[in-house]
Design a protein around this motif. Structure first.
Motif, short mmCIF file in Angstrom:
data_model
loop_
_atom_site.label_atom_id
_atom_site.label_comp_id
_atom_site.label_asym_id
_atom_site.label_seq_id
_atom_site.Cartn_x
_atom_site.Cartn_y
_atom_site.Cartn_z
N LEU A 138 0.82 -1.22 0.00
CA LEU A 138 0.00 0.00 0.00
C LEU A 138 0.85 1.26 0.00
O LEU A 138 0.36 2.34 -0.30
CB LEU A 138 -0.91 0.03 1.24
N GLN A 139 2.10 1.13 0.40
CA GLN A 139 3.02 2.25 0.60
C GLN A 139 2.46 3.25 1.61
O GLN A 139 2.52 4.46 1.44
CB GLN A 139 3.35 2.93 -0.73
N LEU A 140 1.88 2.69 2.68
CA LEU A 140 1.30 3.48 3.76
C LEU A 140 1.59 2.79 5.09
O LEU A 140 1.87 1.59 5.13
CB LEU A 140 -0.23 3.56 3.61
N ASN A 141 1.47 3.54 6.17
CA ASN A 141 1.52 2.94 7.50
C ASN A 141 0.14 2.41 7.82
O ASN A 141 -0.86 3.10 7.62
CB ASN A 141 1.93 3.99 8.54
N VAL A 142 0.09 1.18 8.31
CA VAL A 142 -1.18 0.57 8.66
C VAL A 142 -1.16 0.10 10.11
O VAL A 142 -0.10 -0.23 10.65
CB VAL A 142 -1.53 -0.63 7.74
N LEU A 143 -2.34 0.10 10.73
CA LEU A 143 -2.48 -0.38 12.09
C LEU A 143 -2.46 -1.90 12.09
O LEU A 143 -2.54 -2.54 11.04
CB LEU A 143 -3.79 0.14 12.69
N LEU A 144 -2.38 -2.49 13.27
CA LEU A 144 -2.33 -3.95 13.38
C LEU A 144 -3.57 -4.62 12.80
O LEU A 144 -3.50 -5.75 12.33
CB LEU A 144 -2.12 -4.35 14.83
N ASP A 145 -4.71 -3.91 12.82
CA ASP A 145 -5.94 -4.49 12.27
C ASP A 145 -6.10 -4.22 10.77
O ASP A 145 -7.11 -4.57 10.18
CB ASP A 145 -7.17 -4.00 13.04
N GLY A 146 -5.11 -3.60 10.14
CA GLY A 146 -5.12 -3.37 8.70
C GLY A 146 -5.63 -2.02 8.25
O GLY A 146 -5.55 -1.67 7.08
N ARG A 147 -6.16 -1.22 9.17
CA ARG A 147 -6.65 0.11 8.81
C ARG A 147 -5.48 1.05 8.54
O ARG A 147 -4.40 0.89 9.10
CB ARG A 147 -7.52 0.71 9.92
N ILE A 148 -5.69 2.06 7.70
CA ILE A 148 -4.65 3.04 7.39
C ILE A 148 -4.43 3.92 8.62
O ILE A 148 -5.37 4.51 9.16
CB ILE A 148 -5.05 3.89 6.18
N ALA A 149 -3.19 4.02 9.06
CA ALA A 149 -2.86 4.74 10.29
C ALA A 149 -3.19 6.23 10.19
O ALA A 149 -3.62 6.84 11.17
CB ALA A 149 -1.39 4.55 10.63
N ALA A 150 -3.02 6.83 9.04
CA ALA A 150 -3.26 8.27 8.88
C ALA A 150 -4.74 8.63 9.01
O ALA A 150 -5.07 9.80 9.19
CB ALA A 150 -2.73 8.75 7.54
N LYS A 151 -5.63 7.65 8.92
CA LYS A 151 -7.06 7.93 9.07
C LYS A 151 -7.55 7.74 10.50
O LYS A 151 -8.71 7.97 10.79
CB LYS A 151 -7.86 7.03 8.13
N ASP A 152 -6.67 7.31 11.39
CA ASP A 152 -7.04 7.10 12.79
C ASP A 152 -6.79 8.41 13.55
O ASP A 152 -5.67 8.72 13.93
CB ASP A 152 -6.21 5.97 13.39
N HIS A 153 -7.85 9.19 13.74
CA HIS A 153 -7.70 10.51 14.34
C HIS A 153 -7.20 10.46 15.78
O HIS A 153 -6.44 11.33 16.21
CB HIS A 153 -9.02 11.28 14.25
N ALA A 154 -7.59 9.45 16.53
CA ALA A 154 -7.10 9.33 17.91
C ALA A 154 -5.60 9.09 17.93
O ALA A 154 -4.88 9.66 18.75
CB ALA A 154 -7.83 8.19 18.62
N THR A 202 2.30 10.14 11.71
CA THR A 202 2.73 8.76 11.48
C THR A 202 3.87 8.86 10.49
O THR A 202 3.68 9.27 9.35
CB THR A 202 1.61 7.87 10.91
N THR A 203 5.06 8.56 10.91
CA THR A 203 6.22 8.72 10.05
C THR A 203 6.77 7.37 9.63
O THR A 203 6.60 6.38 10.32
CB THR A 203 7.34 9.51 10.76
N SER A 204 7.45 7.38 8.52
CA SER A 204 8.07 6.18 8.00
C SER A 204 9.39 6.57 7.37
O SER A 204 9.56 7.69 6.90
CB SER A 204 7.16 5.54 6.95
N THR A 205 10.33 5.65 7.35
CA THR A 205 11.61 5.92 6.70
C THR A 205 11.61 5.50 5.25
O THR A 205 12.61 5.62 4.57
CB THR A 205 12.75 5.19 7.44
N ALA A 206 10.49 5.01 4.74
CA ALA A 206 10.46 4.49 3.37
C ALA A 206 10.85 5.55 2.35
O ALA A 206 11.62 5.29 1.45
CB ALA A 206 9.07 3.95 3.06
#
Length: 63
Positions: A27-43, A51-55
């Protein structure tokens, strides 16, 4: 003569942090353990600020 920075620079403190997301290369994105996109998790964003990545840094020299 010793450069100024060598007298005052200190290594960053190592913090033990558990990151609740991982980089998904498909996906070239950070994802949560349950598969959801991390950037969409407002909490998560409120708690961490980002949400940072070294990619990008590994593939682009101008990031």
């Amino acid at each position: 003569m010793q450069p100024f920075a060598l007298n005052y620079a200190r290594p960053a403190a190592e913090l033990e942090v558990t990151i609740p997301y991982a980089y998904d290369s498909g996906l070239q994105l950070n994802v949560l353990l349950d598969g959801r996109i991390a950037a969409k998790d407002h909490a998560l964003l409120r708690e961490l600020g980002t949400t940072t990545s070294t990619a990008g840094s590994k593939t682009h020299f101008d990031d």
